[in-house]
Design a protein around this motif. Structure first.
Motif, PDB file in Angstrom:
ATOM      1  N   ILE A 105       0.937  -1.455   0.060  1.00 38.94           N
ATOM      2  CA  ILE A 105       0.264   0.119  -0.232  1.00 38.94           C
ATOM      3  C   ILE A 105       0.826   1.109  -0.274  1.00 38.94           C
ATOM      4  O   ILE A 105      -0.028   2.246  -0.910  1.00 38.94           O
ATOM      5  CB  ILE A 105      -1.258   0.038   0.902  1.00 38.94           C
ATOM      6  CG1 ILE A 105      -2.139  -1.591   0.734  1.00 38.94           C
ATOM      7  CG2 ILE A 105      -1.900   1.322   1.152  1.00 38.94           C
ATOM      8  CD1 ILE A 105      -3.446  -1.271   2.201  1.00 38.94           C
ATOM      9  N   ASP A 106       2.265   1.200   1.338  1.00 34.41           N
ATOM     10  CA  ASP A 106       3.115   2.709   0.465  1.00 34.41           C
ATOM     11  C   ASP A 106       3.566   2.528  -0.753  1.00 34.41           C
ATOM     12  O   ASP A 106       3.422   3.613  -1.301  1.00 34.41           O
ATOM     13  CB  ASP A 106       4.222   2.169   1.454  1.00 34.41           C
ATOM     14  CG  ASP A 106       3.713   2.399   3.154  1.00 34.41           C
ATOM     15  OD1 ASP A 106       2.469   2.352   3.335  1.00 34.41           O
ATOM     16  OD2 ASP A 106       4.155   1.881   4.169  1.00 34.41           O
ATOM     17  N   GLN A 107       3.621   2.087  -1.123  1.00 26.99           N
ATOM     18  CA  GLN A 107       4.289   2.300  -1.956  1.00 26.99           C
ATOM     19  C   GLN A 107       3.074   2.426  -3.622  1.00 26.99           C
ATOM     20  O   GLN A 107       3.512   2.913  -4.115  1.00 26.99           O
ATOM     21  CB  GLN A 107       4.526   0.528  -3.017  1.00 26.99           C
ATOM     22  CG  GLN A 107       5.717  -0.089  -2.529  1.00 26.99           C
ATOM     23  CD  GLN A 107       6.352  -2.026  -3.137  1.00 26.99           C
ATOM     24  OE1 GLN A 107       5.804  -2.167  -3.634  1.00 26.99           O
ATOM     25  NE2 GLN A 107       7.659  -2.212  -2.302  1.00 26.99           N
ATOM     26  N   LEU A 108       2.173   1.825  -3.891  1.00 25.94           N
ATOM     27  CA  LEU A 108       0.772   1.978  -4.247  1.00 25.94           C
ATOM     28  C   LEU A 108       0.252   3.480  -3.866  1.00 25.94           C
ATOM     29  O   LEU A 108       0.495   4.314  -4.996  1.00 25.94           O
ATOM     30  CB  LEU A 108      -0.125   1.175  -4.373  1.00 25.94           C
ATOM     31  CG  LEU A 108      -0.222  -0.016  -4.473  1.00 25.94           C
ATOM     32  CD1 LEU A 108      -1.095  -0.867  -4.498  1.00 25.94           C
ATOM     33  CD2 LEU A 108      -0.259  -0.570  -5.970  1.00 25.94           C
ATOM     34  N   VAL A 109       0.703   3.722  -2.939  1.00 23.17           N
ATOM     35  CA  VAL A 109       0.315   5.226  -2.767  1.00 23.17           C
ATOM     36  C   VAL A 109       1.855   6.501  -3.369  1.00 23.17           C
ATOM     37  O   VAL A 109       1.389   7.901  -3.173  1.00 23.17           O
ATOM     38  CB  VAL A 109       0.375   6.271  -0.623  1.00 23.17           C
ATOM     39  CG1 VAL A 109      -0.059   7.285  -0.822  1.00 23.17           C
ATOM     40  CG2 VAL A 109      -1.377   5.349  -0.320  1.00 23.17           C
ATOM     41  N   ALA A 110       2.786   5.698  -2.702  1.00 21.80           N
ATOM     42  CA  ALA A 110       3.541   6.741  -3.969  1.00 21.80           C
ATOM     43  C   ALA A 110       3.864   6.666  -5.232  1.00 21.80           C
ATOM     44  O   ALA A 110       3.923   7.722  -5.938  1.00 21.80           O
ATOM     45  CB  ALA A 110       5.085   5.294  -3.369  1.00 21.80           C
ATOM     46  N   ILE A 111       3.224   5.952  -6.017  1.00 27.58           N
ATOM     47  CA  ILE A 111       3.160   6.038  -6.817  1.00 27.58           C
ATOM     48  C   ILE A 111       1.793   6.621  -7.731  1.00 27.58           C
ATOM     49  O   ILE A 111       1.456   6.481  -8.857  1.00 27.58           O
ATOM     50  CB  ILE A 111       3.603   4.773  -7.970  1.00 27.58           C
ATOM     51  CG1 ILE A 111       2.269   3.937  -7.953  1.00 27.58           C
ATOM     52  CG2 ILE A 111       4.825   4.681  -7.378  1.00 27.58           C
ATOM     53  CD1 ILE A 111       2.357   2.176  -8.968  1.00 27.58           C
ATOM     54  N   ARG A 112       0.933   7.068  -6.910  1.00 23.65           N
ATOM     55  CA  ARG A 112      -0.645   7.196  -6.733  1.00 23.65           C
ATOM     56  C   ARG A 112      -1.531   6.953  -7.465  1.00 23.65           C
ATOM     57  O   ARG A 112      -2.070   7.932  -8.395  1.00 23.65           O
ATOM     58  CB  ARG A 112       0.366   9.263  -7.397  1.00 23.65           C
ATOM     59  CG  ARG A 112       0.540  10.525  -6.468  1.00 23.65           C
ATOM     60  CD  ARG A 112       0.840  11.331  -6.383  1.00 23.65           C
ATOM     61  NE  ARG A 112       2.131  11.544  -7.940  1.00 23.65           N
ATOM     62  CZ  ARG A 112       1.816  12.933  -9.268  1.00 23.65           C
ATOM     63  NH1 ARG A 112       0.903  13.798  -8.649  1.00 23.65           N
ATOM     64  NH2 ARG A 112       2.505  12.624 -10.204  1.00 23.65           N
ATOM     65  N   VAL A 113      -1.174   6.078  -7.504  1.00 24.32           N
ATOM     66  CA  VAL A 113      -2.651   5.177  -8.069  1.00 24.32           C
ATOM     67  C   VAL A 113      -3.704   5.213  -6.495  1.00 24.32           C
ATOM     68  O   VAL A 113      -4.651   4.219  -7.405  1.00 24.32           O
ATOM     69  CB  VAL A 113      -2.217   3.653  -8.990  1.00 24.32           C
ATOM     70  CG1 VAL A 113      -1.059   3.926 -10.022  1.00 24.32           C
ATOM     71  CG2 VAL A 113      -1.215   2.465  -7.613  1.00 24.32           C
ATOM     72  N   VAL A 114      -3.255   5.410  -5.225  1.00 23.50           N
ATOM     73  CA  VAL A 114      -3.510   4.388  -4.041  1.00 23.50           C
ATOM     74  C   VAL A 114      -4.608   5.666  -4.150  1.00 23.50           C
ATOM     75  O   VAL A 114      -3.126   6.613  -3.522  1.00 23.50           O
ATOM     76  CB  VAL A 114      -3.604   3.519  -3.467  1.00 23.50           C
ATOM     77  CG1 VAL A 114      -4.236   3.998  -2.622  1.00 23.50           C
ATOM     78  CG2 VAL A 114      -4.329   2.019  -4.237  1.00 23.50           C
ATOM     79  N   ARG A 115      -4.763   6.056  -3.010  1.00 23.00           N
ATOM     80  CA  ARG A 115      -5.441   7.593  -2.298  1.00 23.00           C
ATOM     81  C   ARG A 115      -5.615   7.379  -0.855  1.00 23.00           C
ATOM     82  O   ARG A 115      -6.353   6.506  -0.549  1.00 23.00           O
ATOM     83  CB  ARG A 115      -6.314   8.678  -2.513  1.00 23.00           C
ATOM     84  CG  ARG A 115      -5.984   9.212  -3.850  1.00 23.00           C
ATOM     85  CD  ARG A 115      -5.616  10.647  -3.851  1.00 23.00           C
ATOM     86  NE  ARG A 115      -5.979  11.559  -2.657  1.00 23.00           N
ATOM     87  CZ  ARG A 115      -7.206  11.840  -2.622  1.00 23.00           C
ATOM     88  NH1 ARG A 115      -7.500  12.123  -4.737  1.00 23.00           N
ATOM     89  NH2 ARG A 115      -7.445  13.362  -1.878  1.00 23.00           N
TER      90      ARG A 115
END
Lengths: 288, 95
Positions: free
Chosen positions: B83-93
């Motif tokens: 989730i941290d990675q997905l937030v970092a690439i901005r696909v998860v808010r």
């Protein structure tokens, strides 16, 4: 436990996944620039109108003709490269295509073969009652069910042999078929519809009869050009066809070679076409 | 403060289920219109599907554990990392 890959090799992503995402990419571009378009074929087809599990290898959209320049600018801004133009993309000069290293092929249509009314008017009619259809969890406008049936049958009329007519026409209720016929009348697409559903013989006297019979039954390139000439609505259109016939399709040659053709290669292809035309004529002379 | 996670508004995505493909769980996603394609395989796809419903980290961990037949303790660290990675690439808010 977790695997995440950014920018995977395109070959690792199934074509179907790329096509779904590419529809969403194009739709987002359209929304940003107020471009009206309809998503066609592939994942844009409503459930029940096509064989289950059938996958598309490219993205097809029909754009309002007057919005085409904006769409071209939009797709090229993110890396799509034009590979064929409208004059050479197909015999109907109705579509051109673009390639993107991540998203693959995009076919942009400004009209649909078989439709006789003005392109802008045709878009209005096909967009009437459009539905929002989720593709890659992104809302994409698609033609309504009746328009989709007609579009699939008209496509089948050009490319017979598939199962689209079974799903889009034969399986339709009589009332649904009546709606498709009414839409075809409004779009001046009755001859092409007839070709798709096996009623072409009812239109023997129509100028486009030979052209649709050619698609249904096949024939030589010469037959095709004769049919196209017969179907051309004006002297100017006929002259344009003859000019196009004499020109080697540089776009297709480029795709075949994987690079822009040289002048020598274009000349060689022209000679090859002349030889083929001569052979066809020779066959006819012998038959006669 | 408890954060809630959800798929970002500008993300288009498709999973093997949408493609009617029987192979291992995989999700393909991108930020439209200009983002690169991102591939989430196996358990990564499972976390993504859990995120599709939105929720707190605890919700996603619970859903991922249920989908993989694991205990929450077994998946917590991996889910947090992804989730941290997905937030970092901005696909998860993260709200």
């Amino acid at each position: 436990m977790v695997l995440m890959t950014e920018e995977p090799d395109v070959a690792t992503a199934p074509i179907a996944a790329r096509v779904h995402l590419a529809h969403a990419v194009v739709q987002k571009l359209a929304e940003e620039r107020n471009i009206e378009l309809l998503h066609l074929k592939g994942p844009a087809v409503l459930p029940g109108l096509r064989a289950e599990g059938r996958q598309s290898s490219d993205v097809d959209v029909l754009v309002r003709p007057s919005h085409l320049p904006r769409l071209i600018s939009a797709v090229e801004s993110i890396g799509w490269e034009q590979r064929t133009d409208f004059a050479t993309g197909s015999v109907f000069a109705h579509a051109a295509n673009w390639w993107h290293d991540d998203w693959g092929w995009l076919d942009v249509h400004v009209s649909w073969p078989g439709v006789g009314v003005d392109d802008e008017q045709a878009f209005d009619v096909l967009a009437r009652g459009a539905l929002q259809h989720s593709i890659a969890h992104w809302g994409c406008p698609v033609p309504n069910r009746t328009a989709q049936r007609l579009i699939l049958v008209l496509h089948a009329a050009r490319s017979p042999g598939g199962t689209d007519v079974d799903h889009a026409w034969t399986a339709a209720e009589p009332a649904e078929q009546a709606e498709v016929r009414a839409l075809a009348r409004e779009l001046d697409a009755e001859v092409a519809l007839a070709a798709g559903i096996g009623e072409l013989a009812l239109h023997r006297d129509h100028p486009t009869y030979a052209l649709w019979r050619h698609f249904a039954e096949g024939g030589s390139r010469l037959d095709e050009w004769r049919a196209r000439l017969a179907a051309a609505p004006s002297t100017r259109a006929k002259a344009g066809l003859v000019t196009a016939a004499m020109r080697v399709n540089r776009d297709h040659l480029r795709m075949e070679l994987g690079r822009p053709p040289t002048r020598a290669e274009v000349r060689a292809r022209q000679r090859q076409r002349l030889r083929k035309a001569a052979a066809e004529l020779s066959t006819r002379v012998k038959r006669a | 403060m408890i954060h809630r996670y959800r798929i970002a508004d500008d993300v288009a995505w498709v999973s093997q289920e949408d493609l009617d493909d029987g192979s291992s769980p995989t999700a393909y996603l991108t930020r439209v219109p200009g983002g690169p394609p991102v591939l989430l395989e196996g358990s990564g796809c499972v976390v993504w599907l859990a995120l599709a419903d939105g929720g707190t980290l605890a919700d996603v961990i619970a859903a991922a554990a249920e989908m993989t037949g694991s205990t929450e303790a077994e998946v917590t660290e991996d889910v947090e990392t992804l989730i941290d990675q997905l937030v970092a690439i901005r696909v998860v808010r993260e709200d």
